[in-house]
Write an enzyme that holds these catalytic residues in place. Structure first.
Site, PDB file in Angstrom:
ATOM      1  N   CYS A  15       0.952  -1.178  -0.074  1.00  0.00           N
ATOM      2  CA  CYS A  15      -0.001  -0.115  -0.012  1.00  0.00           C
ATOM      3  C   CYS A  15       0.846   1.252  -0.061  1.00  0.00           C
ATOM      4  O   CYS A  15       0.139   2.386  -0.214  1.00  0.00           O
ATOM      5  CB  CYS A  15      -1.086  -0.198   1.156  1.00  0.00           C
ATOM      6  SG  CYS A  15      -2.234  -1.462   1.012  1.00  0.00           S
ATOM      7  N   HIS A  52      -2.783   7.355   3.258  1.00  0.00           N
ATOM      8  CA  HIS A  52      -3.478   6.057   2.915  1.00  0.00           C
ATOM      9  C   HIS A  52      -4.762   5.757   3.361  1.00  0.00           C
ATOM     10  O   HIS A  52      -5.155   5.693   4.489  1.00  0.00           O
ATOM     11  CB  HIS A  52      -2.547   4.954   3.104  1.00  0.00           C
ATOM     12  CG  HIS A  52      -3.099   3.544   2.839  1.00  0.00           C
ATOM     13  ND1 HIS A  52      -3.566   3.394   1.436  1.00  0.00           N
ATOM     14  CD2 HIS A  52      -3.129   2.207   3.463  1.00  0.00           C
ATOM     15  CE1 HIS A  52      -4.108   2.100   1.428  1.00  0.00           C
ATOM     16  NE2 HIS A  52      -3.558   1.383   2.752  1.00  0.00           N
ATOM     17  N   ASN A 105     -10.425   0.450   0.699  1.00  0.00           N
ATOM     18  CA  ASN A 105      -8.988   0.494   0.669  1.00  0.00           C
ATOM     19  C   ASN A 105      -8.546  -0.077  -0.597  1.00  0.00           C
ATOM     20  O   ASN A 105      -8.581  -1.380  -0.846  1.00  0.00           O
ATOM     21  CB  ASN A 105      -8.268  -0.449   1.802  1.00  0.00           C
ATOM     22  CG  ASN A 105      -7.011  -0.552   1.975  1.00  0.00           C
ATOM     23  OD1 ASN A 105      -6.074   0.027   0.949  1.00  0.00           O
ATOM     24  ND2 ASN A 105      -6.171  -0.843   2.930  1.00  0.00           N
TER      25      ASN A 105
HETATM   26  O1  UT7 Z   1      -3.598  -1.411   3.703  1.00  0.00           O
HETATM   27  C1  UT7 Z   1      -2.836  -1.645   4.365  1.00  0.00           C
HETATM   28  C2  UT7 Z   1      -2.935  -1.288   5.570  1.00  0.00           C
HETATM   29  N1  UT7 Z   1      -4.138  -1.828   6.381  1.00  0.00           N
HETATM   30  C3  UT7 Z   1      -4.653  -1.022   7.348  1.00  0.00           C
HETATM   31  O2  UT7 Z   1      -4.037  -0.385   7.836  1.00  0.00           O
HETATM   32  C4  UT7 Z   1      -5.510  -1.952   8.084  1.00  0.00           C
HETATM   33  C5  UT7 Z   1      -5.342  -1.902   9.327  1.00  0.00           C
HETATM   34  N2  UT7 Z   1      -6.482  -2.257  10.446  1.00  0.00           N
HETATM   35  C6  UT7 Z   1      -7.863  -2.197  10.625  1.00  0.00           C
HETATM   36  O3  UT7 Z   1      -8.262  -1.297   9.732  1.00  0.00           O
HETATM   37  C7  UT7 Z   1      -8.625  -2.792  11.455  1.00  0.00           C
HETATM   38  O4  UT7 Z   1      -7.717  -3.486  12.217  1.00  0.00           O
HETATM   39  C8  UT7 Z   1      -9.718  -3.718  10.847  1.00  0.00           C
HETATM   40  C9  UT7 Z   1     -10.974  -3.024   9.936  1.00  0.00           C
HETATM   41  C10 UT7 Z   1      -9.261  -4.860   9.676  1.00  0.00           C
HETATM   42  C11 UT7 Z   1     -10.405  -4.550  11.902  1.00  0.00           C
HETATM   43  O5  UT7 Z   1     -10.814  -3.786  12.909  1.00  0.00           O
HETATM   44  P1  UT7 Z   1     -10.673  -4.093  14.411  1.00  0.00           P
HETATM   45  O6  UT7 Z   1     -11.401  -3.243  14.987  1.00  0.00           O
HETATM   46  O7  UT7 Z   1      -9.290  -4.007  14.463  1.00  0.00           O
HETATM   47  O8  UT7 Z   1     -11.246  -5.460  14.517  1.00  0.00           O
HETATM   48  P2  UT7 Z   1     -10.529  -7.007  14.879  1.00  0.00           P
HETATM   49  O9  UT7 Z   1      -9.407  -7.197  13.994  1.00  0.00           O
HETATM   50  O10 UT7 Z   1      -9.734  -6.660  16.263  1.00  0.00           O
HETATM   51  O11 UT7 Z   1     -11.575  -7.971  15.182  1.00  0.00           O
HETATM   52  C12 UT7 Z   1     -12.599  -7.580  16.416  1.00  0.00           C
HETATM   53  C13 UT7 Z   1     -13.501  -8.429  16.021  1.00  0.00           C
HETATM   54  C14 UT7 Z   1     -13.157 -10.077  15.757  1.00  0.00           C
HETATM   55  O12 UT7 Z   1     -14.301 -11.125  16.282  1.00  0.00           O
HETATM   56  P3  UT7 Z   1     -13.926 -11.696  17.462  1.00  0.00           P
HETATM   57  O13 UT7 Z   1     -12.631 -12.582  17.491  1.00  0.00           O
HETATM   58  O14 UT7 Z   1     -13.758 -10.577  18.733  1.00  0.00           O
HETATM   59  O15 UT7 Z   1     -14.950 -12.288  17.965  1.00  0.00           O
HETATM   60  C15 UT7 Z   1     -13.334 -10.106  14.276  1.00  0.00           C
HETATM   61  O16 UT7 Z   1     -13.503 -11.437  13.667  1.00  0.00           O
HETATM   62  O17 UT7 Z   1     -14.463  -8.093  14.793  1.00  0.00           O
HETATM   63  C16 UT7 Z   1     -14.516  -9.430  13.858  1.00  0.00           C
HETATM   64  N3  UT7 Z   1     -14.527  -8.857  12.426  1.00  0.00           N
HETATM   65  C17 UT7 Z   1     -15.690  -8.686  11.753  1.00  0.00           C
HETATM   66  N4  UT7 Z   1     -17.045  -8.647  12.223  1.00  0.00           N
HETATM   67  C18 UT7 Z   1     -17.917  -8.182  11.412  1.00  0.00           C
HETATM   68  C19 UT7 Z   1     -13.566  -8.586  11.488  1.00  0.00           C
HETATM   69  N5  UT7 Z   1     -14.015  -8.243  10.445  1.00  0.00           N
HETATM   70  C20 UT7 Z   1     -15.555  -8.219  10.554  1.00  0.00           C
HETATM   71  C21 UT7 Z   1     -16.486  -7.694   9.765  1.00  0.00           C
HETATM   72  N6  UT7 Z   1     -17.524  -7.902  10.318  1.00  0.00           N
HETATM   73  N7  UT7 Z   1     -16.432  -7.243   8.556  1.00  0.00           N
END
Ligand code: UT7
Length: 335
Positions: free
Chosen positions: A112, A254, A284
């Site tokens: 990215c 980004h 993204n």
């Molecule tokens: O382009 C390269 C750079 N990329 C980035 O900078 C991305 C950086 N990261 C992020 O934007 C965020 O970490 C995400 C959007 C990817 C995820 O958000 P988060 O608030 O950090 O959630 P998490 O990964 O800690 O997950 C929390 C919960 C998990 O469930 P459990 O384990 O707590 O039951 C995930 O499975 O949210 C769940 N989850 C979702 N739930 C509903 C992850 N994706 C989804 C979804 N819908 N689409």
């Protein structure tokens, strides 16, 4: 006097197909509410089967050349993680389709951060006198490498391409690209990864599972590093440009996550209304995210000629980078 790199044209290309959060929720365990509140994304564009990264890159490059008012180019750099084929690079094909057979053309892999890396290369070639007009394209089709059943990546990424022309000029012109900063940290290599399909885990390897072909990301780790590195590198180029925080008219980070963009701006003390964002409609788009956000900001009247702009990006590798420029009098073109 040494020539200065000047941005003089910008083009974009997006697939026609819109995939909304509700479309995703119809087949995945997710919801519009979760995706909007955690990422700021409402919809994204996705290619139809048969459309490749090179097709979007070609169209965006055509737009950039039209916007620049000249088809003359002596170097083409294509930043992408999703080339048309593992081998050869996609850039020579794009150059050939643009009628530029014979010029140097290569793919750049910085995930990215690829567009900022490409801009840095273009700037160096122009400053050294080795090139006078460079096409920098950021193009990706993450829908081709994310698992259709993985809500954590499928909800975030969209497909698209953006391109700019960088020409030799003078540092006082609108469009002049100033300080650029790049960095990497290979200890983070597993945080964003497609495990299989390279030489370490060939697709032919007996231990390669179907899942190994897909893009995976440790979201929280990436989130934390992205905020820190993007803010740090943007602050570095801001200081090197001799700008105060108040001098920054537009911060283009980004488009990874609206919460990441807000956090970067807050760390830097840049007001939210000075941030460009296209994430709501496009998600993204990886290497395409910065040129797409720039074009959107110019089209919406958010960016004006002479504005002081900071670009900053973070991606897999880990890689990061930032650049300072003034905004030129250009009209973004999409073909
Ligand atoms: O382009 C390269 C750079 N990329 C980035 O900078 C991305 C950086 N990261 C992020 O934007 C965020 O970490 C995400 C959007 C990817 C995820 O958000 P988060 O608030 O950090 O959630 P998490 O990964 O800690 O997950 C929390 C919960 C998990 O469930 P459990 O384990 O707590 O039951 C995930 O499975 O949210 C769940 N989850 C979702 N739930 C509903 C992850 N994706 C989804 C979804 N819908 N689409």
């Amino acid at each position: 006097m040494q020539p200065a790199p000047v941005l003089c044209g910008i083009g974009t290309s997006l697939p026609d197909r819109v995939v909304t959060n509700d479309d995703l929720a119809a087949r995945l365990d997710t919801s519009d509410e979760w995706i909007r509140t955690r990422t700021g994304i409402r919809e994204r564009r996705v290619v139809d089967p048969g459309t490749a990264t090179g097709d979007l890159a070609h169209a965006a490059a055509q737009g950039a050349l039209k916007s620049a008012g000249s088809a003359e180019v002596d170097l083409l750099i294509l930043a992408t993680t999703t080339p048309d084929h593992p081998c050869p690079a996609t850039a020579p094909d794009v150059a050939q389709r643009l009628g530029l057979t014979g010029i140097p053309a290569w793919d750049l892999g910085a995930v990215c951060s690829g567009f900022v890396y490409g801009l840095a290369c273009a700037s160096s070639f122009v400053r050294s006198g080795a090139a006078t007009r460079v096409l920098v394209v950021g193009a990706d089709t993450y829908s081709t490498i994310t698992d259709p059943d993985d809500r954590s990546t499928r909800a975030i990424f969209g497909d698209g391409a953006g391109a700019v022309v960088v020409r030799a000029g003078t540092p006082d012109e609108d469009g002049a690209i100033g300080p650029v900063s790049l960095g990497s940290d290979g200890s983070q290599r597993d945080a964003i990864i497609v495990e299989a399909g390279g030489s370490r885990r060939p697709l032919t390897d007996a231990h390669t599972t179907p899942d190994g072909r897909y893009f995976t990301m440790r979201g929280r780790t990436v989130f934390r590093h992205a905020v820190e590195r993007m803010a740090q590198s943007a602050e570095k180029v801001r200081a090197e440009a001799g700008w105060s925080t108040e001098d920054v008219d537009c911060l283009v980070a980004h488009q990874a996550n609206a919460r990441i963009i807000d956090a970067v701006a807050a760390r830097m003390g840049v007001a939210p209304e000075r941030c460009a964002t296209s994430i709501e409609r496009l998600g993204n788009t990886a290497a395409a995210s910065l040129p797409l956000a720039l074009a959107e900001a110019a089209r919406s009247g958010r960016l004006h000629t002479g504005d002081r702009v900071l670009l900053t990006a973070f991606g897999g590798g880990a890689t990061w980078g930032a650049a300072a420029l003034t905004w030129p009098d250009v009209t973004p073109m999409s073909i």
